[in-house]
Each structure stands twice: as C-alpha cells, then as structure tokens.
Design an enzyme around this catalytic site. Structure first.
Site, PDB file in Angstrom:
ATOM      1  N   HIS A  67       0.668  -1.051   0.072  1.00  0.00           N
ATOM      2  CA  HIS A  67      -0.012   0.061   0.032  1.00  0.00           C
ATOM      3  C   HIS A  67       0.800   1.309   0.008  1.00  0.00           C
ATOM      4  CE1 HIS A  67      -2.310   3.112   2.322  1.00  0.00           C
ATOM      5  NE2 HIS A  67      -3.166   2.982   1.375  1.00  0.00           N
ATOM      6  N   GLU A  70       2.271   1.816  -3.416  1.00  0.00           N
ATOM      7  CA  GLU A  70       1.001   2.441  -4.212  1.00  0.00           C
ATOM      8  C   GLU A  70       0.870   3.889  -4.072  1.00  0.00           C
ATOM      9  OE1 GLU A  70      -3.166   1.436  -3.019  1.00  0.00           O
ATOM     10  OE2 GLU A  70      -3.294   3.313  -3.721  1.00  0.00           O
ATOM     11  N   HIS A  71       1.128   4.311  -3.034  1.00  0.00           N
ATOM     12  CA  HIS A  71       1.097   5.681  -2.626  1.00  0.00           C
ATOM     13  C   HIS A  71       2.288   6.450  -3.289  1.00  0.00           C
ATOM     14  CE1 HIS A  71      -1.724   7.167   0.583  1.00  0.00           C
ATOM     15  NE2 HIS A  71      -1.944   6.011   0.534  1.00  0.00           N
TER      16      HIS A  71
END
Length: 426
Positions: A67, A70-71
């Site tokens: 995650h 992804e950022h």
C-alpha cells in the site's frame, strides 16, 4: 496478437505477451465514449515475506508495504501522475488488495497518451528519502481515518478474528509503527521484485483501434530495459484450522450496532476451475437464502431481526477463504442467536430445482449486465485473471453449476470455525 471470440457474450479479447513478459489484453467496445485502462501487479498486502529479485534468501518487509508503494508510485520527475492525467482530461486512481495492486485511468480523449502515461509512471520508481518520510504522515492519517470507521472495524475485525498467522489478518495499510519502519530501500526491493513486467498485466477496454493500440504498447515496452524475469518465491504461511478468536466486541459512536458472523474456510481448493465454480455456487446459495425474494430473508425482516443493511459474501484468494454474514441492528443478541441457529439448521436446507434455476439465470443476467461498463469489464477481468481464469469464461462455468454443487457449499458453513465480531453503540 491472439484473438479469442466468446460467442455467449459476443465479445472479442485480443492478447499479446510482450518480449519482457508483460501480458496485454485489449477489449474493443465500439460505440462507447469511455476508455478504461487497468495496470495490475500481482503484489498485495499478504506479500511480506519473499525472495527479492537477484537474491536467494527470504526477506521480511513491513506490513503495509504494498500500500505504501502504491502511494509513492504516483511520484514523477518534477510532478505527480494524477496531475499529468488531469492535463489530458483523464482521471486516475489506484488500490491495493491482499493479493494485487492496480492503477487505472478513465478517459474519453487522448487515449494513446493516457495508455503511455499509465505504462510510464507505473514502470518507473522515482522516490527520495525525503518523499518517503513525508508520505508516512499521510498514510498514518489514512490509517487513523479507517480506525474511526465502524464499518471497516467490524469488517476487518471479523477477518482478524479468523486468522492466527496468515497476513490477511493484518490491515492492508499496516499500522503506524510498520509505516514508520518502512524505508526507501524496502520499497525499492519490493518494486524491483513485484513490478517486473512478467508479474504484471495491462487491460484496456473501450473504443480503441486494436492493432494501433497494441503497436503503441509494443513500442513503449521496447524502449525500456528490465532484468531477465525469474519466478517469484513467496513464503507459504501455515495457518491452523482453528479461529484466532471466537468473539470480539468494540464500542464506538454508532447509531445501530454492527454484527458480522465470519466463518473460516479451511478446505482451500487448488484447481482453478473448481475454485471459481465453488465461488459461483456459493453466490447462488446466498441468493437462495438472502435475496429479497427468499423466505428466510423476508421472515427475518418482518420479525425485525435484520434490516436492509443485511448481506452475505464469500471471499477466496490465493490460499485463504472466508464467509461473512451480518449487518446493522438494534438487537445484536437476537441476530447472533438467529445466525447460530441458522448454521445448525442449514444442513437440512431443501432447495427446489425451480428456485435453483431461477437464481442461476439471475446470476447470468448480472454477469451480462457487467459487460456494459468498461470499468466493470476491466476490474472483473483482472480479478479473475490472477485466479487463472478469463472472466469471459464465467458464463460457461456458471452454466455447468448443478444443484449438487450448491448443496456441497453448505459443508463450508462449519460452526466450529465461526466467529462473531460486534461494534456496539455507546
């Protein structure tokens, strides 16, 4: 380029494997205004122990690293990928699940430019120590937001109750401690291992010129250099059959109590087709039990045991599966008693052939309707692609489901592996 025509849906899928291993699928929707592109990597929140590309020993990375990455993928040299899509009149987004990370765009013009931008920003990682440190505050704030969301707490609390060791029991974003321990080097290791083209798939759906679009992608990929692909070695978690917690309760500021009965499914099917058929069969069972036309649903509704928030779902991924049933209620004790009795009585369920066929037709209609939306087509295609099945084959698989298949799914509702999660109002 391979071309496959699916008679039942009257759709054609064009496919080519690039020299670097990237799988590309194009689905032409003539007459549609909108084009949707989805670039996926088979890397999700459960992938925290693996052998990095070019190495031989397993490493552990922090929870939430997929995650976090992804950022950071939206960082571009001198800008942000979202801003670049906006300049093209397109919108973009991304999400991380337990098993994959996906980047997408939606556009009605400048399609070629959007496809190239999608490929370019996902296939380059441009991060600095400073930008990684800055992102930690943003992600921590996001985690706090989810901590304050009662729907998320009861949903994820239900999954956490089931798993003792499997990383699916860890929040997709990790926690604030794991986020603060995440380093630039860790993100780069994950990127080099899991963002190799051979571990990725691009699907574009819309009013596109197929040959010209594929040539555009070929040229884009030919201009980039990647290491030779190698199979990714991931840690296989040994998960006990027993649930971690039989019950958990949390008090939050909610108008109605929230309750979910979760059931751990230990019988994991490895055969791809059998796995998807089980999912299709259990969805028919849920429709028979809990759709608006079912007797059980209407009886519970009339008795005030449930309201319109009540739902049931089945989730299965690489090596885990679970059932969730529940909703928002005044009297959570009454719903808990009802659900436990439901599990006891389910083995005696009698299904009429006519009802089974009706729900089977309903599910077919739902699948066909989904093919009217480029977003739905692409998301469904990528979700089943990583399971090893083309979503265009689902109609044929659904056709093969028998009443016996549906009865067999009842065995999965094992009270011995059930748990209750409740968010109570103050």
């Amino acid at each position: 380029m391979n071309k496959t025509y699916y008679q039942s849906l009257q759709e054609t899928v064009y496919h080519e494997t690039m020299e670097n291993g990237l799988e590309v699928y194009l689905i032409q929707k003539l007459g549609f205004e909108k084009t949707f592109g989805l670039f996926n990597t088979c890397f999700g929140s459960v992938d925290t122990t693996f052998v990095p590309l070019g190495q031989s020993e397993m490493v552990n990375v922090e929870d939430g690293v997929a995650h976090f990455l992804e950022h950071k993928m939206f960082d571009m040299n001198g800008g942000d990928a979202s801003d670049e899509f906006a300049k093209l009149g397109a919108s973009t987004n991304a999400y991380t699940s337990s098993s994959r990370t996906a980047y997408q765009f939606t556009a009605t013009s400048n399609i070629n430019e959007c496809i190239e931008l999608l490929l370019d920003f996902v296939q380059s990682l441009e991060i600095s120590e400073e930008s990684v440190e800055k992102e930690k505050g943003i992600i921590t704030q996001e985690i706090r937001m989810y901590d304050d969301d009662p729907d998320w707490r009861v949903y994820f609390g239900s999954i956490q109750n089931l798993y003792q060791h499997h990383p699916v029991g860890v929040d997709i974003a990790g926690d604030k401690e794991s986020v603060h321990r995440t380093s630039k080097e860790m993100l780069e290791t994950c990127y080099q291992t899991f963002y190799h083209p051979s571990n990725m798939m691009l699907v574009v759906v819309g009013n596109i010129e197929v040959e010209a679009t594929m040539e555009l992608i070929r040229q884009n990929q030919a201009n980039k250099t990647f290491e030779l692909p190698k199979p990714i070695v991931r840690h296989q978690t040994i998960e006990p059959k027993e649930v971690k917690l039989e019950r958990s309760e949390l008090i939050m500021d909610v108008e109605l109590n929230k309750i979910i009965l979760s059931i751990k499914v230990n019988d994991i099917v490895e055969d791809t087709v059998a796995k998807i058929k089980r999912e299709l069969a259990i969805n028919i069972l849920f429709d028979l039990l809990f759709s608006k036309s079912s007797k059980i649903y209407n009886d519970w509704l009339e008795e005030g045991i449930i309201n319109s928030s009540f739902s049931a779902s089945y989730t299965q991924e690489r090596d885990y599966a679970f059932i969730l049933i529940g909703g928002d209620v005044d009297d959570y004790q009454k719903l808990e008693e009802t659900l436990m009795k439901f599990l006891d009585d389910l083995v005696n369920l009698e299904i009429h052939e006519s009802d089974f066929l009706r729900m089977k037709r309903k599910n077919m209609g739902m699948f066909i309707n989904m093919y009217n939306s480029p977003e739905s087509i692409a998301n469904m295609f990528s979700r089943y692609y990583f399971e090893g099945v083309h979503s265009f084959e689902l109609i044929e698989l659904l056709n093969t489901i028998t009443l016996e298949d549906v009865y067999n799914t009842i065995l999965l509702f094992d009270k011995k592996y059930a748990s209750i999660c409740i968010v109570k109002s103050k």
